[in-house]
Design a protein around this motif. Structure first.
Motif, short mmCIF file in Angstrom:
data_model
loop_
_atom_site.label_atom_id
_atom_site.label_comp_id
_atom_site.label_asym_id
_atom_site.label_seq_id
_atom_site.Cartn_x
_atom_site.Cartn_y
_atom_site.Cartn_z
N HIS A 99 0.82 -1.21 0.00
CA HIS A 99 0.00 0.00 0.00
C HIS A 99 0.86 1.26 0.00
O HIS A 99 0.43 2.31 -0.51
CB HIS A 99 -0.95 -0.01 1.20
CG HIS A 99 -2.07 -1.01 1.03
ND1 HIS A 99 -3.10 -1.14 1.93
CD2 HIS A 99 -2.31 -1.92 0.05
CE1 HIS A 99 -3.92 -2.09 1.51
NE2 HIS A 99 -3.46 -2.59 0.38
N SER A 122 -3.42 5.64 -2.08
CA SER A 122 -4.30 6.49 -2.89
C SER A 122 -5.75 6.43 -2.43
O SER A 122 -6.52 7.36 -2.65
CB SER A 122 -4.20 6.08 -4.37
OG SER A 122 -4.51 4.71 -4.53
N ASN A 123 -6.12 5.33 -1.80
CA ASN A 123 -7.46 5.18 -1.23
C ASN A 123 -7.32 5.08 0.28
O ASN A 123 -6.53 4.28 0.78
CB ASN A 123 -8.14 3.92 -1.80
CG ASN A 123 -9.60 3.80 -1.40
OD1 ASN A 123 -9.98 4.22 -0.31
ND2 ASN A 123 -10.40 3.23 -2.27
N LYS A 124 -8.04 5.90 1.02
CA LYS A 124 -7.91 5.91 2.48
C LYS A 124 -8.23 4.56 3.10
O LYS A 124 -7.76 4.25 4.22
CB LYS A 124 -8.81 6.99 3.08
CG LYS A 124 -8.47 8.41 2.64
CD LYS A 124 -7.01 8.76 2.95
CE LYS A 124 -6.69 10.18 2.50
NZ LYS A 124 -5.24 10.51 2.72
N ALA A 125 -9.01 3.75 2.39
CA ALA A 125 -9.33 2.42 2.91
C ALA A 125 -8.09 1.53 2.98
O ALA A 125 -8.10 0.50 3.66
CB ALA A 125 -10.39 1.76 2.02
N MET A 126 -7.01 1.95 2.31
CA MET A 126 -5.79 1.15 2.32
C MET A 126 -5.10 1.17 3.68
O MET A 126 -4.18 0.38 3.91
CB MET A 126 -4.84 1.66 1.22
CG MET A 126 -5.39 1.47 -0.18
SD MET A 126 -4.44 2.31 -1.47
CE MET A 126 -3.04 1.22 -1.64
N THR A 186 -6.84 0.51 6.35
CA THR A 186 -7.62 -0.43 7.17
C THR A 186 -6.86 -1.70 7.52
O THR A 186 -6.85 -2.11 8.69
CB THR A 186 -8.94 -0.77 6.45
OG1 THR A 186 -9.66 0.44 6.20
CG2 THR A 186 -9.78 -1.71 7.30
N PHE A 198 -12.63 -5.52 -2.59
CA PHE A 198 -11.95 -4.37 -3.21
C PHE A 198 -10.93 -4.84 -4.25
O PHE A 198 -10.82 -4.27 -5.33
CB PHE A 198 -11.25 -3.52 -2.14
CG PHE A 198 -12.12 -2.46 -1.55
CD1 PHE A 198 -12.54 -1.37 -2.31
CD2 PHE A 198 -12.54 -2.53 -0.22
CE1 PHE A 198 -13.35 -0.38 -1.75
CE2 PHE A 198 -13.34 -1.56 0.34
CZ PHE A 198 -13.76 -0.48 -0.43
N HIS A 199 -10.18 -5.87 -3.90
CA HIS A 199 -9.14 -6.35 -4.81
C HIS A 199 -9.75 -7.01 -6.05
O HIS A 199 -9.22 -6.86 -7.15
CB HIS A 199 -8.21 -7.32 -4.08
CG HIS A 199 -7.23 -6.63 -3.18
ND1 HIS A 199 -6.00 -7.17 -2.88
CD2 HIS A 199 -7.29 -5.43 -2.54
CE1 HIS A 199 -5.35 -6.33 -2.07
NE2 HIS A 199 -6.12 -5.28 -1.85
N ASN A 244 -10.80 -4.23 -8.20
CA ASN A 244 -9.62 -3.63 -8.83
C ASN A 244 -9.21 -4.41 -10.07
O ASN A 244 -8.77 -3.82 -11.07
CB ASN A 244 -8.47 -3.57 -7.83
CG ASN A 244 -7.22 -2.95 -8.40
OD1 ASN A 244 -6.37 -3.64 -8.98
ND2 ASN A 244 -7.07 -1.64 -8.23
#
Length: 311
Positions: free
Chosen positions: A71, A77-81, A83, A127-128, A131
């Protein structure tokens, strides 16, 4: 220069073997069931739970290191990264705490952390997959190889699952404990075998991407499936001493740390070697990935010990 280069390449393997031997010895000493004073059966019962806590912690550590690297490479780039970093730290702490806890009762905070980690892993898998599918070409070999890895969040899911199972086991009676409507040893064995199967699938995909250029890359995709088959058979068949399964699981556990050494060698072989670690650690083979085998094999050994007490 040739001698120096060869030495630097194999230093990582030596480190992996030494670290692996040390940690496996520590796990073996902890797995003797000496922590409980309520009798032999209770000792085995709690020993299995503590072993699953420790396996969960090792998986969480692997996830923490791997997701931090991957990450960071993706610049968050995504705030969820963030988590998986937060949940893996919490799962690691819960696993370390649970690995030394002799109380035959579910710890509510640990259990909540494990459920959160499993949920984060499940969401991360979604999410993956998204992607991969949103890229040009959709589900293709290229996108499976180079898009967000499907297996990475699954490891966090497994960490949470192993820990949650450990906590649930603590609430069961010491004599003939049950999980999911079956004998606890059988259930734990199937959980560990399922985790091994998923890990083998991810390794097979990434080593296929690497064209199996080193013969050692075949080791995890041969040892892993056999360990999975042996453990599944031990879980489903009648309980008895299964020294072959036990020995093979120990080999698989050691293979995780040896694999980390080979990955360190892979980093050293890139231009600049470890002197250019900030670049090569990001682009070389993932160092934290192989110990996932160790974590799941140790969980399998714990399930096997408990299975040996069942009738």
């Amino acid at each position: 220069m040739r001698v120096t280069s060869t030495t630097s390449q194999w230093t990582g393997i030596a480190i992996g073997v030494v670290v692996g031997a040390t940690l496996l010895n520590a796990f073996a000493r902890r797995g003797t069931g000496a922590g409980s004073s309520s009798g032999g059966e209770t000792a085995v019962h709690l020993d299995a739970a503590r072993s699953f806590n420790r396996s969960s912690a090792l998986l969480a550590l692997s996830v923490l290191a791997d997701s931090s690297i991957e990450h960071y490479r993706g610049s968050f780039s995504n705030k969820a990264m963030y988590t998986p970093l937060i949940t893996s730290v919490l799962s690691l702490a819960a696993g370390v705490h649970g690995g030394t806890d002799n109380v035959a009762k579910t710890h509510r905070v640990r259990h909540a952390i494990y459920l959160a980690a499993a949920s984060a892993g499940l969401a991360g898998t979604g999410f993956h997959i998204y992607n991969i599918t949103k890229r040009p070409g959709g589900v293709s070999w290229h996108n499976l190889f180079y898009a967000a890895p499907i297996g990475a969040p699954v490891a966090l899911l497994l960490s949470g699952a192993l820990g949650a199972v450990a906590e649930r086991l603590r609430d069961e009676p010491a004599v003939e404990p049950q999980l999911f409507g079956m004998q606890a040893g059988r259930a734990l064995g199937l959980v560990a075998a399922f985790g091994l199967a998923g890990t083998v699938g991810e390794v097979a995909l990434l080593h296929f991407r690497g064209s199996y250029q080193n013969p050692a890359m075949y080791a995890p995709v041969t040892a892993g499936p056999l360990a999975c088959v042996l453990l599944t058979h031990a879980a489903l068949a009648a309980p008895r001493e299964r020294w072959i399964t036990r020995a093979w699981l120990r080999i698989t556990a050691a293979l995780g740390f040896i694999g980390m050494g080979f990955h360190a060698r892979g980093v050293a072989r890139n231009q600049g070697g470890w002197r250019n670690w900030s670049q090569n650690v990001l682009n070389g083979p993932p160092l934290p990935a192989p110990p996932s085998f160790t974590a799941l094999a140790l969980a399998g050994l714990a399930a096997l010990r408990l299975r040996g007490t069942e009738k």
